[in-house]
Write a protein that holds these residues in place. Structure first.
Motif, PDB file in Angstrom:
ATOM      1  N   ALA A   1       9.308   8.627   1.828  1.00  0.00           N
ATOM      2  CA  ALA A   1      10.121   8.901   3.008  1.00  0.00           C
ATOM      3  C   ALA A   1      10.578   7.652   3.742  1.00  0.00           C
ATOM      4  O   ALA A   1      11.612   7.678   4.411  1.00  0.00           O
ATOM      5  CB  ALA A   1       9.337   9.787   3.978  1.00  0.00           C
ATOM      6  N   ALA A   2       9.839   6.544   3.653  1.00  0.00           N
ATOM      7  CA  ALA A   2      10.206   5.337   4.412  1.00  0.00           C
ATOM      8  C   ALA A   2       9.307   4.195   3.960  1.00  0.00           C
ATOM      9  O   ALA A   2       8.362   4.383   3.189  1.00  0.00           O
ATOM     10  CB  ALA A   2      10.049   5.573   5.911  1.00  0.00           C
ATOM     11  N   THR A   3       9.607   2.992   4.455  1.00  0.00           N
ATOM     12  CA  THR A   3       8.706   1.857   4.328  1.00  0.00           C
ATOM     13  C   THR A   3       8.510   1.252   5.702  1.00  0.00           C
ATOM     14  O   THR A   3       9.402   1.302   6.553  1.00  0.00           O
ATOM     15  CB  THR A   3       9.255   0.788   3.363  1.00  0.00           C
TER      16      THR A   3
ATOM     17  N   LEU B   1      -4.600   6.784   1.904  1.00  0.00           N
ATOM     18  CA  LEU B   1      -4.114   5.407   1.943  1.00  0.00           C
ATOM     19  C   LEU B   1      -4.726   4.693   0.762  1.00  0.00           C
ATOM     20  O   LEU B   1      -5.952   4.631   0.637  1.00  0.00           O
ATOM     21  CB  LEU B   1      -4.506   4.712   3.248  1.00  0.00           C
ATOM     22  N   ARG B   2      -3.876   4.175  -0.109  1.00  0.00           N
ATOM     23  CA  ARG B   2      -4.370   3.495  -1.293  1.00  0.00           C
ATOM     24  C   ARG B   2      -3.464   2.316  -1.600  1.00  0.00           C
ATOM     25  O   ARG B   2      -2.317   2.272  -1.158  1.00  0.00           O
ATOM     26  CB  ARG B   2      -4.421   4.447  -2.496  1.00  0.00           C
TER      27      ARG B   2
ATOM     28  N   VAL C   1       0.837  -1.201   0.000  1.00  0.00           N
ATOM     29  CA  VAL C   1       0.000   0.000   0.000  1.00  0.00           C
ATOM     30  C   VAL C   1       0.871   1.249   0.000  1.00  0.00           C
ATOM     31  O   VAL C   1       2.082   1.194   0.228  1.00  0.00           O
ATOM     32  CB  VAL C   1      -0.952   0.025   1.221  1.00  0.00           C
ATOM     33  N   ASP C   2       0.208   2.369  -0.224  1.00  0.00           N
ATOM     34  CA  ASP C   2       0.851   3.674  -0.357  1.00  0.00           C
ATOM     35  C   ASP C   2       0.174   4.618   0.638  1.00  0.00           C
ATOM     36  O   ASP C   2      -0.997   4.966   0.476  1.00  0.00           O
ATOM     37  CB  ASP C   2       0.661   4.156  -1.797  1.00  0.00           C
ATOM     38  N   LEU C   3       0.911   5.016   1.686  1.00  0.00           N
ATOM     39  CA  LEU C   3       0.373   5.853   2.761  1.00  0.00           C
ATOM     40  C   LEU C   3       1.010   7.232   2.689  1.00  0.00           C
ATOM     41  O   LEU C   3       2.229   7.354   2.658  1.00  0.00           O
ATOM     42  CB  LEU C   3       0.684   5.207   4.113  1.00  0.00           C
ATOM     43  N   ASP C   4       0.176   8.277   2.690  1.00  0.00           N
ATOM     44  CA  ASP C   4       0.679   9.647   2.633  1.00  0.00           C
ATOM     45  C   ASP C   4       0.283  10.378   3.915  1.00  0.00           C
ATOM     46  O   ASP C   4      -0.899  10.400   4.288  1.00  0.00           O
ATOM     47  CB  ASP C   4       0.099  10.370   1.419  1.00  0.00           C
ATOM     48  N   LEU C   5       1.282  10.962   4.601  1.00  0.00           N
ATOM     49  CA  LEU C   5       1.053  11.729   5.819  1.00  0.00           C
ATOM     50  C   LEU C   5       1.309  13.204   5.569  1.00  0.00           C
ATOM     51  O   LEU C   5       2.121  13.584   4.710  1.00  0.00           O
ATOM     52  CB  LEU C   5       1.972  11.247   6.944  1.00  0.00           C
ATOM     53  N   ASP C   6       0.647  14.036   6.363  1.00  0.00           N
ATOM     54  CA  ASP C   6       0.838  15.482   6.232  1.00  0.00           C
ATOM     55  C   ASP C   6       2.202  15.914   6.762  1.00  0.00           C
ATOM     56  O   ASP C   6       2.801  16.869   6.271  1.00  0.00           O
ATOM     57  CB  ASP C   6      -0.275  16.203   6.990  1.00  0.00           C
TER      58      ASP C   6
ATOM     59  N   TYR D   1       2.843  -4.264   3.695  1.00  0.00           N
ATOM     60  CA  TYR D   1       4.085  -3.529   3.394  1.00  0.00           C
ATOM     61  C   TYR D   1       3.660  -2.172   2.859  1.00  0.00           C
ATOM     62  O   TYR D   1       2.911  -2.090   1.879  1.00  0.00           O
ATOM     63  CB  TYR D   1       4.887  -4.304   2.361  1.00  0.00           C
ATOM     64  N   ALA D   2       4.095  -1.090   3.494  1.00  0.00           N
ATOM     65  CA  ALA D   2       3.605   0.240   3.129  1.00  0.00           C
ATOM     66  C   ALA D   2       4.748   1.177   2.773  1.00  0.00           C
ATOM     67  O   ALA D   2       5.733   1.282   3.519  1.00  0.00           O
ATOM     68  CB  ALA D   2       2.792   0.837   4.269  1.00  0.00           C
ATOM     69  N   LEU D   3       4.588   1.868   1.647  1.00  0.00           N
ATOM     70  CA  LEU D   3       5.402   3.041   1.373  1.00  0.00           C
ATOM     71  C   LEU D   3       4.800   4.197   2.157  1.00  0.00           C
ATOM     72  O   LEU D   3       3.586   4.424   2.110  1.00  0.00           O
ATOM     73  CB  LEU D   3       5.385   3.378  -0.118  1.00  0.00           C
TER      74      LEU D   3
END
Length: 427
Positions: free
Chosen positions: A49-51, A24-25, A10-15, A39-41
């Motif tokens: 920024a990290a996994t 989260l997609r 998955v792909d997680l975006d934080l502010d 497993y998340a980007l």
């Protein structure tokens, strides 16, 4: 050894590192996130920024479960922080928003994989780069499937070029020769490119006239089979999230084998070159790469050739592609052997074509042998981090694959010699 089980990607975006979840997609084309191992980007306002690796319990909110781990991860000390003096190197900040990326060509070499190619081309046509062209090099085709796909579905949006001599390096040289731009990017037909990929990969060239090559981040699009998970656990293609600048005038103090540890610079599925720099370095060695007896090493040779010609090389995680790892155990066996063969094949190519590198290579040989032994060693450790986390080797790597890698290393110089003889016969 217990076989690894499937993970969702998955792909997680934080502010911000402590901020709320923006989105989260799933990874491109993947299923929506749900309970199970994930497993998340992790992105910060869109920037990788990290996994993190997490287990989402049944009934839990995947976004909040992952965000809690991501915040902890982003706020812990990072061992891959860039060197402090790197900020003083000209052109060392590839993320400057005011930079206008130069006009670029994207070269995709392909052979009889039209379905995968279509997926890659769709993502490449969705880039936010202001001015670019796409070339597909059809390498030693057996059918007309690739040509019919490119001409029929993509028309004048994608240029079709045929190259009958087999070999990835040959195909890349053909793409370079047909490109009409100052900067040429290369990727594979089994990736999905992030919409900002090409802009992030090419913008650094506008800031640094001595920059010859830029490489980017490669993450797995799927982790469904044991083979895919083992490959990513062995290091995959990721090179971390900290930007790096490699300058032959100022060799990195933390890489005593520089420039011969070319595998740390990047990978061929995500790289761009200043066309003049690559041409002045002699281009790709046609006796290396997939499709030749050398089995690989074409990208590694090009990195070292450009650095040896006096140009800089940059790595930026902002340039992201999602790679579809091969799914079967036999594919993984082939890759393990190919990685070993490509390593020593590229070193052989470098010495054959650049004999002046021999003293430096001999001086680094004892330490290099220890490094190679450690990198290919079998491991039985259970999960101890994130699969593919740059610089860690805490996940399982079976003894059978370790042996194949080392056999490949022994074979590489002979494979390269065989490929050169075949190239002469072709000519």
């Amino acid at each position: 050894m217990r076989p690894p089980h499937a993970l969702s990607v998955v792909d997680l975006d934080l502010d911000s590192p402590d901020g709320p979840v923006l989105s989260l997609r799933p990874a491109p084309g993947g299923p929506p996130p749900g309970p199970g191992d994930v497993y998340a980007l992790v992105r910060l306002r869109g920037r990788p920024a990290a996994t993190v690796l997490a287990h989402v319990p049944e009934g839990a909110d995947p976004a909040e479960t992952l965000a809690a781990l991501a915040r902890a991860r982003l706020n812990e000390p990072r061992r891959d922080e860039p060197r402090r003096d790197e900020s003083r190197i000209p052109g060392s900040r590839p993320d400057q928003p005011h930079l206008v990326p130069p006009r670029a060509s994207v070269v995709v070499a392909s052979r009889e994989r039209a379905d995968q190619l279509a997926r890659a081309l769709d993502s490449l046509l969705d880039q936010d780069h202001p001015d670019y062209e796409i070339l597909v090099v059809d390498n030693a085709p057996v059918t007309r499937d690739t040509e019919e796909l490119v001409r029929g579905k993509y028309g004048d949006r994608v240029r079709y070029v045929r190259e009958d001599t087999p070999g990835l390096a040959v195909a890349h040289n053909t793409g370079l020769a047909h490109a009409r731009t100052e900067v040429v990017a290369f990727t594979d037909d089994d990736v999905v490119a992030d919409p900002h990929w090409l802009t992030a990969l090419t913008a650094p060239f506008a800031a640094d006239p001595r920059l010859g090559c830029v490489t980017g981040l490669i993450l797995p699009a799927r982790l469904r089979t044991p083979a895919q998970i083992l490959l990513e656990s062995h290091g995959g293609f990721a090179k971390g999230f900290a930007p790096r600048l490699y300058d032959p005038v100022r060799p990195p103090a933390d890489e005593p084998l520089f420039p011969f540890t070319a595998g740390s610079f990047g990978s061929g599925a995500n790289m761009a070159f200043r066309a003049g720099a690559l041409a002045s370095a002699g281009g790709f060695d046609p006796a290396t790469g997939t499709g030749t007896a050398a089995r690989g090493g074409d990208d590694l040779y090009a990195f070292v050739a450009v650095l040896s010609a006096g140009f800089r090389l940059r790595y930026t995680a902002d340039a992201l592609v999602w790679h579809h790892h091969r799914e079967s155990r036999q594919d993984l066996r082939n890759q393990a052997f190919g990685y070993g063969a490509g390593l020593t094949a590229y070193l052989t190519a470098a010495l054959v074509r650049r004999p002046a590198l021999l003293p430096a290579l001999l001086a680094r040989l004892p330490r290099g042998l220890v490094h190679a032994k450690n990198m290919t060693a079998s491991r039985t450790a259970e999960h101890g981090g994130v699969p593919g986390e740059h610089g860690t080797h805490t996940h399982p790597w079976p003894r059978s694959l370790s042996r194949l890698e080392r056999r490949g290393m022994l074979y590489g110089p002979f494979g390269y010699a065989k490929a050169r003889l075949r190239m002469r016969g072709t000519r």
